[in-house]
Design an enzyme around this catalytic site. Sequence first.
Site, PDB file in Angstrom:
ATOM      1  N   CYS A 123      -4.810   2.358  -3.548  1.00 52.45           N
ATOM      2  CA  CYS A 123      -3.476   3.066  -2.947  1.00 52.45           C
ATOM      3  C   CYS A 123      -2.436   2.059  -3.100  1.00 52.45           C
ATOM      4  O   CYS A 123      -1.713   1.947  -2.304  1.00 52.45           O
ATOM      5  CB  CYS A 123      -3.724   3.247  -1.477  1.00 52.45           C
ATOM      6  SG  CYS A 123      -4.845   4.547  -1.253  1.00 52.45           S
TER       7      CYS A 123
ATOM      8  N   LYS B 260     -10.404  -0.488  10.530  1.00 51.61           N
ATOM      9  CA  LYS B 260     -10.539  -1.687   9.698  1.00 51.61           C
ATOM     10  C   LYS B 260     -11.089  -2.811  10.692  1.00 51.61           C
ATOM     11  O   LYS B 260     -11.298  -3.881   9.947  1.00 51.61           O
ATOM     12  CB  LYS B 260      -9.387  -1.899   8.916  1.00 51.61           C
ATOM     13  CG  LYS B 260      -9.093  -0.770   7.986  1.00 51.61           C
ATOM     14  CD  LYS B 260      -8.001  -1.039   6.661  1.00 51.61           C
ATOM     15  CE  LYS B 260      -7.333  -0.066   6.307  1.00 51.61           C
ATOM     16  NZ  LYS B 260      -8.183   0.348   5.130  1.00 51.61           N
TER      17      LYS B 260
ATOM     18  N   ASP C 218       2.976  -4.686   7.915  1.00 52.80           N
ATOM     19  CA  ASP C 218       1.687  -3.967   7.896  1.00 52.80           C
ATOM     20  C   ASP C 218       0.577  -4.840   7.944  1.00 52.80           C
ATOM     21  O   ASP C 218       0.380  -5.457   7.207  1.00 52.80           O
ATOM     22  CB  ASP C 218       1.819  -3.271   6.412  1.00 52.80           C
ATOM     23  CG  ASP C 218       0.255  -2.402   6.118  1.00 52.80           C
ATOM     24  OD1 ASP C 218      -0.283  -2.547   7.112  1.00 52.80           O
ATOM     25  OD2 ASP C 218       0.381  -2.015   5.099  1.00 52.80           O
TER      26      ASP C 218
ATOM     27  N   GLN D   9      -4.532  -4.703   7.000  1.00 51.58           N
ATOM     28  CA  GLN D   9      -5.955  -5.650   6.611  1.00 51.58           C
ATOM     29  C   GLN D   9      -5.824  -6.978   7.250  1.00 51.58           C
ATOM     30  O   GLN D   9      -6.990  -7.573   7.617  1.00 51.58           O
ATOM     31  CB  GLN D   9      -5.499  -5.824   5.065  1.00 51.58           C
ATOM     32  CG  GLN D   9      -5.666  -4.921   4.074  1.00 51.58           C
ATOM     33  CD  GLN D   9      -6.974  -4.140   4.110  1.00 51.58           C
ATOM     34  OE1 GLN D   9      -8.014  -5.000   4.051  1.00 51.58           O
ATOM     35  NE2 GLN D   9      -7.135  -2.800   3.733  1.00 51.58           N
TER      36      GLN D   9
ATOM     37  N   HIS E  32       0.706  -1.029   0.064  1.00 46.67           N
ATOM     38  CA  HIS E  32      -0.109  -0.101   0.059  1.00 46.67           C
ATOM     39  C   HIS E  32       0.861   1.371  -0.219  1.00 46.67           C
ATOM     40  O   HIS E  32       1.982   1.237   0.369  1.00 46.67           O
ATOM     41  CB  HIS E  32      -0.868  -0.106   1.247  1.00 46.67           C
ATOM     42  CG  HIS E  32      -1.876   1.216   1.534  1.00 46.67           C
ATOM     43  ND1 HIS E  32      -1.622   2.430   1.838  1.00 46.67           N
ATOM     44  CD2 HIS E  32      -3.229   1.041   1.210  1.00 46.67           C
ATOM     45  CE1 HIS E  32      -2.692   3.044   1.933  1.00 46.67           C
ATOM     46  NE2 HIS E  32      -3.817   2.215   1.336  1.00 46.67           N
TER      47      HIS E  32
HETATM   48  N1  PMP Z   1      -1.823  -0.702   4.768  1.00 44.66           N
HETATM   49  C1  PMP Z   1      -2.845  -1.396   4.123  1.00 44.66           C
HETATM   50  C2  PMP Z   1      -2.521  -2.551   3.461  1.00 44.66           C
HETATM   51  C3  PMP Z   1      -4.296  -0.647   4.023  1.00 44.66           C
HETATM   52  O1  PMP Z   1      -4.869  -1.612   3.317  1.00 44.66           O
HETATM   53  C4  PMP Z   1      -4.196   0.477   4.542  1.00 44.66           C
HETATM   54  C5  PMP Z   1      -5.639   1.192   4.416  1.00 44.66           C
HETATM   55  N2  PMP Z   1      -6.211   1.228   3.030  1.00 44.66           N
HETATM   56  C6  PMP Z   1      -3.239   1.070   5.213  1.00 44.66           C
HETATM   57  C7  PMP Z   1      -1.878   0.530   5.137  1.00 44.66           C
HETATM   58  C8  PMP Z   1      -3.390   2.620   5.632  1.00 44.66           C
HETATM   59  O2  PMP Z   1      -4.360   2.436   6.865  1.00 44.66           O
HETATM   60  P1  PMP Z   1      -4.711   4.124   7.163  1.00 44.66           P
HETATM   61  O3  PMP Z   1      -5.362   4.663   6.265  1.00 44.66           O
HETATM   62  O4  PMP Z   1      -5.731   3.523   8.200  1.00 44.66           O
HETATM   63  O5  PMP Z   1      -3.759   4.646   7.883  1.00 44.66           O
END
Ligand code: PMP
Length: 402
Positions: free
Chosen positions: A361, A223, A197, A200, A120
Amino acid sequence: MLFDVEKIRSEFPLLRGNAKLVYLDSAATAQKPQCVIDAVSEFYARDNANIHRGLYRLSQTATTAFERARERVAKFLNARESRECVFTRGATEAINLVAASWGGANLREGDEILLTEMEHHANIVPWQAIAERTGAKIVVAPIFDDGSLDVPAMKNLISEKTKIVGITQTSNALGTVNPVAEICAAAHTAGALVLVDAAQSAAHFAVDVQAIGCDFLVFSGHKICGPTGIGVLYARAEILEKMPPYQFGGDMIDVVDFAGTTFRGIPGRFEAGTPNIAGAVGLGAALDYVSALRPHAQAHESALLSYATEKLCTELPEIRIFGTAKEKASVISFHLGDIHPSDVGMLLDTFGVAVRVGHHCAMPLMKRLGITGTVRASFAFYNTFEEADRFVAALKKVRGMF
Ligand code: PMP
C-alpha cells in the site's frame, strides 16, 4: 530473565497452537493475546448492551467499559484529556475523518497539503480526494535512497501555503522512523497543522502526543494486538471542537428537529451510530498488555532486527534490503536476487514462514525506489531468534530452487 519470549508466546493461542508457523507479518496485523480475546468475549458474555442511551444498569456498565477504554487510550498517548480521543474503525477512517472534516472546512484553492514519499495509501488518497474538492495541492517531500526522510528538503517545502502536513511516524514498507517532533515544530512555525500516522509506530514504541507536539495522530487497534475494526483519532481539543461532524446519525446529536439539528460536543460528535463497543474494550486490554511489556519488548525487537539483518546479509549475499535508515523499526523489506517477490512469498509459505509481498500500500514509494514491490518480513516482540534462523534457512531453500 527480563523478557521471557516463550512465556509471552504461550499467551497467544494462535502462536501456541501453531508451532510450525513463523509469523512475520505483524506489520499487517498483530496476533492477539488471550487477555484481549477474553476482554472481547467477556464483554459480550457479561456486559453487552448499547451505550450512552440506556438508563438501566447493564447499559451503564457497557458505557463505563467503553469510556474507560477511551481513558486508557488517552493515557497510552499521553493526551491531555480523553475527549481528545475519538474511536474510529482504524487509522484509515481516522485520516478520512480529518481530511473530510478539517480539510473540507479549512482548505482552499492554492493551499498545500505536504506529505512524504513514504506514506501509506491511507495517508495519501483521502488527501487527494479533499484536494480535488477544495482546489488544494499535494506537495511531496522526498526521501534518500536509504529510505530515510530528507528532513531539510521537507522543511524547505513548508511555507505559508502549507496548511497541513501528513507524515508517518514509521514506514510500514521500510521500517524508517521519522523525526515527527522536529517536523511538527517546523510546520507550526509556518502555521500549518500536522497529522502523524502512528499505525506502525504505536506497536513498537511509546507514542506521546504532547512530546511530539502533533495536532492529529491516528492508529489502528489490530496492529497493536487489539481487535480489528477499532482505531483512534487523537486531535487537540481546540481543533476538534471547531471541526464539523464527519458522519451523521444517532448518538452524535444534541437535539434533532426537522427544522434543524444540533450536535453533541467532542468526541461523541464524531462517533455517529453504535460504535464497536467490544472492540474498544479489547483495545483497552491490548494497550494495557503491550504497555506492561515495554521497554523490554522494544529492546527484544531491536535485537531481532539486528540479528536477522546481519544473518541475511552474511548468509544470502545476493539479498538487497530496501530501507536501511539508522532509525528503523523491526521491518525488513527485500529482494532475493532477481527472484520475484511473489515467488519468494509463496515458497516461504510452503516452509511455514508467513511474510507479506507486494507494494505494501505504498505504490508511490515503490515507484521512487524503482521497483514494483518487495518481500517484507516484520518482527514483533513475540518472535524469537530461532524463528529468525528458520526464516533465513527457508530463504536459502527458496534460493536453491532457482
Ligand atoms: N498507515 C500505515 C503506515 C499502515 O501501515 C497502515 C496499515 N497497513 C495504515 C495506515 C492503515 O491502517 P488500517 O488498514 O488499519 O486502517
